[in-house]
Design an enzyme around this catalytic site. Structure first.
Site, mmCIF file in Angstrom:
data_model
loop_
_atom_site.group_PDB
_atom_site.id
_atom_site.type_symbol
_atom_site.label_atom_id
_atom_site.label_comp_id
_atom_site.label_asym_id
_atom_site.label_seq_id
_atom_site.Cartn_x
_atom_site.Cartn_y
_atom_site.Cartn_z
ATOM 1 N N GLU A 68 -5.784 -5.244 10.155
ATOM 2 C CA GLU A 68 -4.741 -4.272 10.475
ATOM 3 C C GLU A 68 -5.070 -3.567 11.789
ATOM 4 O OE1 GLU A 68 -2.535 -2.998 6.707
ATOM 5 O OE2 GLU A 68 -4.259 -1.688 6.868
ATOM 6 N N GLU A 108 -6.812 4.629 7.600
ATOM 7 C CA GLU A 108 -6.571 6.068 7.383
ATOM 8 C C GLU A 108 -7.785 6.726 6.734
ATOM 9 O OE1 GLU A 108 -2.838 5.594 5.367
ATOM 10 O OE2 GLU A 108 -1.934 4.932 7.250
ATOM 11 N N HIS A 156 -9.471 1.256 4.403
ATOM 12 C CA HIS A 156 -8.216 1.404 5.152
ATOM 13 C C HIS A 156 -8.453 2.311 6.359
ATOM 14 C CE1 HIS A 156 -4.100 2.498 6.176
ATOM 15 N NE2 HIS A 156 -3.749 1.386 5.569
ATOM 16 N N ASN A 204 0.878 -1.178 0.000
ATOM 17 C CA ASN A 204 0.000 0.000 0.000
ATOM 18 C C ASN A 204 0.910 1.221 0.000
ATOM 19 O OD1 ASN A 204 -1.831 2.051 0.453
ATOM 20 N ND2 ASN A 204 -2.194 1.527 2.605
ATOM 21 N N TRP A 205 1.038 1.838 -1.172
ATOM 22 C CA TRP A 205 1.982 2.956 -1.296
ATOM 23 C C TRP A 205 1.481 4.218 -0.589
ATOM 24 C CZ3 TRP A 205 4.170 3.146 -7.027
ATOM 25 C CH2 TRP A 205 4.910 1.982 -7.258
ATOM 26 N N LYS A 206 0.196 4.280 -0.294
ATOM 27 C CA LYS A 206 -0.419 5.485 0.300
ATOM 28 C C LYS A 206 -0.152 6.684 -0.624
ATOM 29 C CE LYS A 206 0.330 3.398 4.777
ATOM 30 N NZ LYS A 206 0.128 3.519 6.190
ATOM 31 N N SER A 220 3.099 -2.554 10.253
ATOM 32 C CA SER A 220 4.560 -2.595 10.462
ATOM 33 C C SER A 220 5.168 -3.958 10.132
ATOM 34 C CB SER A 220 4.917 -2.163 11.890
ATOM 35 O OG SER A 220 4.491 -0.831 12.119
ATOM 36 N N GLY A 240 2.720 -1.292 4.242
ATOM 37 C CA GLY A 240 2.794 0.144 3.962
ATOM 38 C C GLY A 240 4.238 0.568 3.749
ATOM 39 N N GLY A 241 4.859 1.072 4.802
ATOM 40 C CA GLY A 241 6.217 1.627 4.724
ATOM 41 C C GLY A 241 7.207 0.750 3.973
ATOM 42 N N GLY A 278 2.178 1.910 10.687
ATOM 43 C CA GLY A 278 3.140 3.002 10.577
ATOM 44 C C GLY A 278 3.792 3.379 11.894
HETATM 45 C C1 PEP Z 1 -0.857 -0.028 5.875
HETATM 46 O O1 PEP Z 1 -0.883 1.148 5.606
HETATM 47 O O2 PEP Z 1 -1.751 -0.763 5.458
HETATM 48 C C2 PEP Z 1 0.231 -0.529 6.708
HETATM 49 C C3 PEP Z 1 0.170 -1.748 7.168
HETATM 50 O O3 PEP Z 1 1.275 0.325 6.940
HETATM 51 P P1 PEP Z 1 2.689 -0.025 7.647
HETATM 52 O O4 PEP Z 1 3.174 -1.306 7.033
HETATM 53 O O5 PEP Z 1 3.573 1.132 7.324
HETATM 54 O O6 PEP Z 1 2.416 -0.164 9.102
#
Ligand code: PEP
Length: 249
Positions: A166, A96, A94, A9-11, A213, A234-235, A172
């Site tokens: 999640e 966010e 998501h 997930n590049w956001k 994470s 994500g990251g 994050g």
């Molecule tokens: C996400 O945004 O779905 C996510 C899991 O982010 P991260 O891996 O950065 O925690």
């Protein structure tokens, strides 16, 4: 039985030029992956991502979709528009979006239905906040989010929806749920799906990812758990090397 699926997930990251570079770096690193590999990018990168991944094992997804077919919804994108671009997946719900953009269980359900009707595969995000976890509400929240998201969704669609569990407090933040905790919580979601549909469907057709994470260091331990069928990343999806290490867990 359930093929693992790792999705990035590049956001709100990566310009078109950066997209080209990241995909060029990623392709050789993930070409032998045993799992399904997906990258979900900002709308502006989708056409580039589809073109640059052509002929590879990387599938492309969007990060949201509107529920209406078309109309006066300034700034929104329909499922048909995504399909026309060659997009195959879409993230819906998501945290966010739930947190910053007023997403509710009802709008999540409407988006899921619209995406499926257009032929997209859905990555449906659910998860509890820290407050909900500390208040002992994990099961209540997950059962509600799952039940509402799947309202009026036919059993025949189950293979087209991947659930991403999640925990919001792990996104994050560098905090990961322990693999045992993630596994146990995902079991609650699978049991909910068994009740909503049937035990066999939940066991054989419903893929449930962990997200929060997840990175090259913890991926193999998480992926070894019985209930965890993949990851939403994500990251660590923003660097080809890191993402490929998760994919090749
Ligand atoms: C996400 O945004 O779905 C996510 C899991 O982010 P991260 O891996 O950065 O925690």
């Amino acid at each position: 039985m359930r093929k693992p699926i790792i999705a990035g997930n590049w956001k709100m990251n990566n310009t078109i030029a950066e997209t080209k570079q990241l995909i060029a770096d990623l392709k050789p690193l993930v070409k032998d992956a045993k799992c399904d590999v997906v990258i979900c990018t900002p709308y502006t990168d989708l056409a580039t991502a589809v073109a640059e991944t052509k002929g590879s094992n990387i599938k492309v997804g969007a990060e949201n979709v509107h529920w209406a077919e078309k109309g006066a919804f300034t700034g929104e994108i329909s499922a048909k528009m995504l399909v026309e671009l060659g997009v195959e997946y879409v993230i819906i719900g998501h945290s966010e979006r739930r947190q910053y953009f007023g997403e509710t269980d009802q709008t999540v359900n409407a988006r899921v239905k619209a995406a499926l009707a257009a032929g997209l595969k859905v990555i449906l995000c659910i998860g509890e906040t820290l407050e909900e976890r500390e208040g002992g509400k994990v099961e209540e929240v997950l059962v509600r989010q799952t039940t509402e998201a799947f309202k009026d969704i036919d059993k025949s669609e189950l293979e087209n929806i991947v659930i991403a569990y999640e925990p919001v407090w792990a996104i994050g933040t560098g905090k990961t749920a322990t693999s045992q905790d993630a596994n146990d919580t995902i079991k609650i979601v699978r049991d909910t799906m068994a009740k909503l549909y049937c035990p066999k469907c939940a066991e054989e057709k419903v893929r449930i990812q962990y997200g929060g994470s997840m990175n090259p260091k913890n991926a193999s331990e998480l992926m070894a758990m019985e209930q965890i069928d993949g990851g939403l990343i994500g990251g660590a999806s923003l660097k080809a090397e890191d993402f490929s290490k998760v994919v090749n867990y």
